[in-house]
Scaffold this motif. Structure first.
Motif, PDB file in Angstrom:
ATOM      1  N   ASP A   1       0.836  -1.207   0.000  1.00 43.78           N
ATOM      2  CA  ASP A   1       0.000   0.000   0.000  1.00 43.78           C
ATOM      3  C   ASP A   1       0.869   1.255   0.000  1.00 43.78           C
ATOM      4  OD1 ASP A   1      -2.273  -1.534   0.034  1.00 43.78           O
ATOM      5  OD2 ASP A   1      -2.802  -1.123   2.126  1.00 43.78           O
ATOM      6  N   ALA A   2       1.892   1.244   0.866  1.00 45.18           N
ATOM      7  CA  ALA A   2       2.779   2.405   0.967  1.00 45.18           C
ATOM      8  C   ALA A   2       3.529   2.620  -0.334  1.00 45.18           C
ATOM      9  CB  ALA A   2       3.760   2.217   2.115  1.00 45.18           C
ATOM     10  N   ARG A   3       4.007   1.524  -0.951  1.00 44.00           N
ATOM     11  CA  ARG A   3       4.743   1.640  -2.205  1.00 44.00           C
ATOM     12  C   ARG A   3       3.833   2.117  -3.333  1.00 44.00           C
ATOM     13  NH1 ARG A   3       6.271  -3.573  -3.100  1.00 44.00           N
ATOM     14  NH2 ARG A   3       8.061  -3.339  -1.726  1.00 44.00           N
ATOM     15  N   ASP A   4       2.635   1.523  -3.432  1.00 45.25           N
ATOM     16  CA  ASP A   4       1.722   1.869  -4.527  1.00 45.25           C
ATOM     17  C   ASP A   4       1.197   3.294  -4.399  1.00 45.25           C
ATOM     18  OD1 ASP A   4       2.084  -0.689  -5.492  1.00 45.25           O
ATOM     19  OD2 ASP A   4       0.187  -1.458  -4.718  1.00 45.25           O
ATOM     20  N   SER A   5       0.920   3.707  -3.166  1.00 43.44           N
ATOM     21  CA  SER A   5       0.375   5.051  -2.958  1.00 43.44           C
ATOM     22  C   SER A   5       1.449   6.123  -3.011  1.00 43.44           C
ATOM     23  CB  SER A   5      -0.339   5.124  -1.602  1.00 43.44           C
ATOM     24  OG  SER A   5      -1.405   4.204  -1.535  1.00 43.44           O
ATOM     25  N   GLY A   6       2.685   5.747  -2.706  1.00 43.65           N
ATOM     26  CA  GLY A   6       3.753   6.736  -2.615  1.00 43.65           C
ATOM     27  C   GLY A   6       4.589   6.894  -3.858  1.00 43.65           C
ATOM     28  N   ARG A   7       4.382   6.048  -4.878  1.00 45.43           N
ATOM     29  CA  ARG A   7       5.211   6.170  -6.087  1.00 45.43           C
ATOM     30  C   ARG A   7       4.884   7.465  -6.816  1.00 45.43           C
ATOM     31  NH1 ARG A   7       1.859   1.182  -8.390  1.00 45.43           N
ATOM     32  NH2 ARG A   7       0.184   2.294  -9.459  1.00 45.43           N
ATOM     33  N   SER A   8       5.878   7.994  -7.497  1.00 42.64           N
ATOM     34  CA  SER A   8       5.707   9.280  -8.172  1.00 42.64           C
ATOM     35  C   SER A   8       4.892   9.165  -9.450  1.00 42.64           C
ATOM     36  CB  SER A   8       7.083   9.876  -8.499  1.00 42.64           C
ATOM     37  OG  SER A   8       7.829   9.002  -9.335  1.00 42.64           O
ATOM     38  N   ASP A   9       4.950   8.005 -10.105  1.00 46.33           N
ATOM     39  CA  ASP A   9       4.258   7.811 -11.378  1.00 46.33           C
ATOM     40  C   ASP A   9       2.980   7.009 -11.153  1.00 46.33           C
ATOM     41  OD1 ASP A   9       3.868   7.921 -14.140  1.00 46.33           O
ATOM     42  OD2 ASP A   9       4.880   6.008 -14.459  1.00 46.33           O
ATOM     43  N   ALA A  10       1.841   7.620 -11.451  1.00 44.85           N
ATOM     44  CA  ALA A  10       0.534   6.964 -11.339  1.00 44.85           C
ATOM     45  C   ALA A  10       0.321   6.295  -9.981  1.00 44.85           C
ATOM     46  CB  ALA A  10       0.356   5.942 -12.463  1.00 44.85           C
TER      47      ALA A  10
END
Length: 224
Positions: free
Chosen positions: A171-180
């Protein structure tokens, strides 16, 4: 089965184990529309990376693979499982991978009659003009329990606590990525499935889609 409405694109987004895949498949059957689990594309890239012996964080290698891999070359059973899911989350954060897969997904969505796609950026990036957008969610604990049951059914060993930690990390990785990044589109309807059975969630999803099909465009932003 309902008749397939012309040009109906249904975007189903949400975090891991929220129930979005199950709902998207059921919506596909209900409306007679083709279905794409876009997460499998990222799993294919991850699987190809691992099979080629690349470091899963090698963005250059991932960008090369995404430009040439054959979707038909993968057995779906080899794309499931905790290890591939975690690896897919890593490659999905790479801008080169996401940009390389955009056109494949948009071609699928552009089929005559429409389509159902599920993922994490369908309503925001892949199909921003989709008529019906759902953001399916559930508490991390409920999602972990679902994933634990799924893995146990496939004979994979994993503790609830480890799965919960994986989900929170993803969740943290998916929500925090800069692209989409993972987020609900402004005009998406939030559907929390934490306390719903599959049939109850499906009924709610169908009601949302049907409202969107009949709603005037200016009303859509007020329905979230």
């Amino acid at each position: 089965m309902s008749a397939s409405p012309a040009g109906l694109v249904i975007a189903v987004d949400g975090p891991a184990a929220s129930g979005k895949g199950t709902l998207a498949r059921r919506l596909s059957a209900h409306y007679g529309l083709p279905y794409l689990d876009t997460g499998l594309l990222y799993r294919m890239v991850a699987r190809a990376m691992l099979e080629a012996g690349h470091d899963i964080r090698d963005a250059a290698a991932a960008g090369e693979i995404v430009s040439r891999f054959d979707q038909g070359a993968f057995d779906e059973d080899t794309l499931r499982g905790r290890e591939i899911g975690e690896a897919a989350s890593v490659v999905a954060a790479m801008p080169a991978v996401r940009s390389g897969l955009i056109e494949r997904q948009r071609r699928f969505a552009g089929q005559p009659g429409g389509a159902v796609l599920d993922g994490r950026d369908i309503g925001t990036v892949i199909c921003p003009q989709a008529r019906a957008k759902l953001f399916v969610t559930a508490t991390p604990e409920v999602r972990a329990a679902r994933r634990h049951k799924e893995l146990a059914g496939r004979g994979e060993e994993a503790t609830f606590d480890n799965i919960l930690a994986d989900i929170r990390r993803r969740d943290a990785r998916d929500s925090g990525r800069s692209d989409a990044p993972l987020k609900a589109a402004d005009d998406a309807v939030i559907l929390d499935t934490s306390a719903l059975t599959i049939e109850e969630a499906l009924a709610a999803a169908i009601a949302i889609v049907d409202r969107r099909r009949s709603a005037q465009p200016e009303r859509i932003l007020t329905e979230r």
